[in-house]
Design a protein around this motif. Structure first.
Motif, PDB file in Angstrom:
ATOM      1  N   GLN A 156       0.832  -1.206   0.000  1.00 47.87           N
ATOM      2  CA  GLN A 156       0.000   0.000   0.000  1.00 47.87           C
ATOM      3  C   GLN A 156       0.865   1.254   0.000  1.00 47.87           C
ATOM      4  O   GLN A 156       0.534   2.252  -0.650  1.00 47.87           O
ATOM      5  N   ARG A 158      -7.216  -7.959  -2.606  1.00 43.17           N
ATOM      6  CA  ARG A 158      -8.556  -7.354  -2.523  1.00 43.17           C
ATOM      7  C   ARG A 158      -8.489  -5.892  -2.098  1.00 43.17           C
ATOM      8  O   ARG A 158      -9.451  -5.136  -2.298  1.00 43.17           O
ATOM      9  N   ASP A 161      -6.705  -1.248  -5.404  1.00 44.40           N
ATOM     10  CA  ASP A 161      -7.732  -0.666  -6.272  1.00 44.40           C
ATOM     11  C   ASP A 161      -7.283  -0.562  -7.728  1.00 44.40           C
ATOM     12  O   ASP A 161      -8.117  -0.573  -8.638  1.00 44.40           O
ATOM     13  N   ASP A 162      -5.975  -0.456  -7.949  1.00 41.36           N
ATOM     14  CA  ASP A 162      -5.453  -0.262  -9.303  1.00 41.36           C
ATOM     15  C   ASP A 162      -5.410  -1.603 -10.030  1.00 41.36           C
ATOM     16  O   ASP A 162      -4.652  -2.503  -9.658  1.00 41.36           O
ATOM     17  N   HIS A 191      -8.971  -0.698   6.003  1.00 41.80           N
ATOM     18  CA  HIS A 191      -8.245  -0.719   4.738  1.00 41.80           C
ATOM     19  C   HIS A 191      -6.806  -0.288   5.021  1.00 41.80           C
ATOM     20  O   HIS A 191      -6.579   0.640   5.805  1.00 41.80           O
ATOM     21  N   ARG A 207      -4.919   1.476   3.464  1.00 43.18           N
ATOM     22  CA  ARG A 207      -4.697   2.879   3.130  1.00 43.18           C
ATOM     23  C   ARG A 207      -4.765   3.757   4.377  1.00 43.18           C
ATOM     24  O   ARG A 207      -4.010   4.726   4.523  1.00 43.18           O
TER      25      ARG A 207
END
Length: 346
Positions: free
Chosen positions: A182, A220, A223-224, A327, A329
């Protein structure tokens, strides 16, 4: 990539130890702040060197650049039963020598004081490219350089930016690789994903940003779609624990790998425990608990010279516990906040 294989074999009666063997090909690579010269007459073995250390940033410590010599030998194929993986390396040492032994035809002998090493593998062992590279070749480099450069060897990851890094510690499965991935996606620099080597006084740390090891369930959170596709096309390696991971080569993409050692600005223990909310995500570790937590997490490093000074310096930068966020992130934002606080004003 290389000239054709040259096999140099002397008369075993006149040279029983193979001391007159003169490898025909030399390869030099800058790794962990040192210059390593690999010598071999085997293209296959040198290709593993290239796989491990080719196209990496040449990280250097100010005023230091020792040179090491490692000879790589391939001996005739062993007549053995088919195996799915070789036996684990057994470590031995004494009188200034460090040894890693798989069997009579597969082993390494290192002399840190002489800055030299010998790695021997059989022809059939070269079929296990991951094991030879990770458990013998990379392990030899990880043993030699820190002992000469007086670095503390740490099992952990390190990401950062602008010359500062955050050391990520914690048990296997806690999520260090997920956070590292990440961090890369969010534009941070990767110093190392699995092994970090730090100078105890300056807290300058180095590593080998060659591969990222990611489990399927980690994807999962990515996102990219291009990043997911890149990882899923990577080879799958199987740890001796039985865990399967993608081995994504960071050099295949324009990944942000640290070009120079990072100064450790903070240390984070990654926990598998879920946070109850944003305010429960990152918490400082009380001063009196830092030393015992570090020693318990790093039993090998804690026996090295410079450990006590390293702990003192790490305490000053701040040591934190990071619980699992919904998440990764969110966790990376918290880690980035530590870097922002450590950056000099102005």
């Amino acid at each position: 990539m290389f000239p054709s294989d040259v096999s140099l074999r002397d008369d075993p009666l006149s040279d029983p130890f193979g001391e007159r063997l003169r490898p025909a090909i030399c390869m030099s690579r800058q790794v962990l702040g040192a210059r390593f010269r690999f010598e071999s007459d085997s293209i296959a073995f040198l290709e593993l060197v290239e796989a491990a250390y080719g196209s990496l940033p040449a990280q250097r410590f100010p005023g230091l650049s020792p040179e090491f010599h490692i000879e790589l030998r391939v001996v005739p194929r062993e007549a053995a039963a088919d195996v799915t993986e070789p036996p684990p390396v057994r470590m031995q040492g004494g009188r200034g020598l460090l040894c890693g032994v798989v069997d009579a035809s597969n082993y390494m002998v290192l002399a840190p004081a002489q800055r030299r090493g010998l790695i021997v593998v059989s022809e059939d062992m070269l079929a296990f490219r991951y094991h030879v590279r990770y458990e013998l070749l990379e392990f030899a480099v990880f043993l030699l350089a820190p002992r000469v450069l007086n670095l503390v060897p740490l099992h952990g990851a390190c990401i950062g930016r602008d010359g500062l890094g955050v050391l990520l510690l914690g048990p296997s499965g806690a999520g260090k690789s997920t956070l590292t991935l990440q961090g890369l996606v969010d534009g941070m620099d990767l110093l190392a994903e699995d092994s970090v080597f730090a100078h105890p006084e300056s807290l300058l740390a180095t590593g080998v940003p060659n591969f990222l090891h990611v489990k399927e369930d980690t994807l999962r959170f990515v996102d990219d779609p291009a990043v997911r596709e890149w990882i899923r096309k990577s080879p799958v390696i199987h740890r001796r624990s039985g865990v399967a991971k993608y081995e994504a080569d960071l050099r295949e993409r324009d990944a942000s790998c640290a070009k120079a050692p990072l100064r450790l600005a903070a240390t984070v223990f990654v926990s598998g425990e879920s946070a109850h909310g944003p305010d429960d995500l990152l918490a400082p570790v009380p001063w009196e608990f830092v030393a015992p937590m570090l020693s318990a997490d790093q039993p090998y490093a804690s026996g090295h010279a410079g450990w006590d000074r390293f702990v003192q310096r790490i305490r000053r930068g701040g040591v934190y516990r990071l619980r699992r966020a919904p998440h990764p992130r969110d966790a990376i934002r918290a880690v980035g906040g530590l870097l922002d606080r450590a950056r000099p004003a102005g």
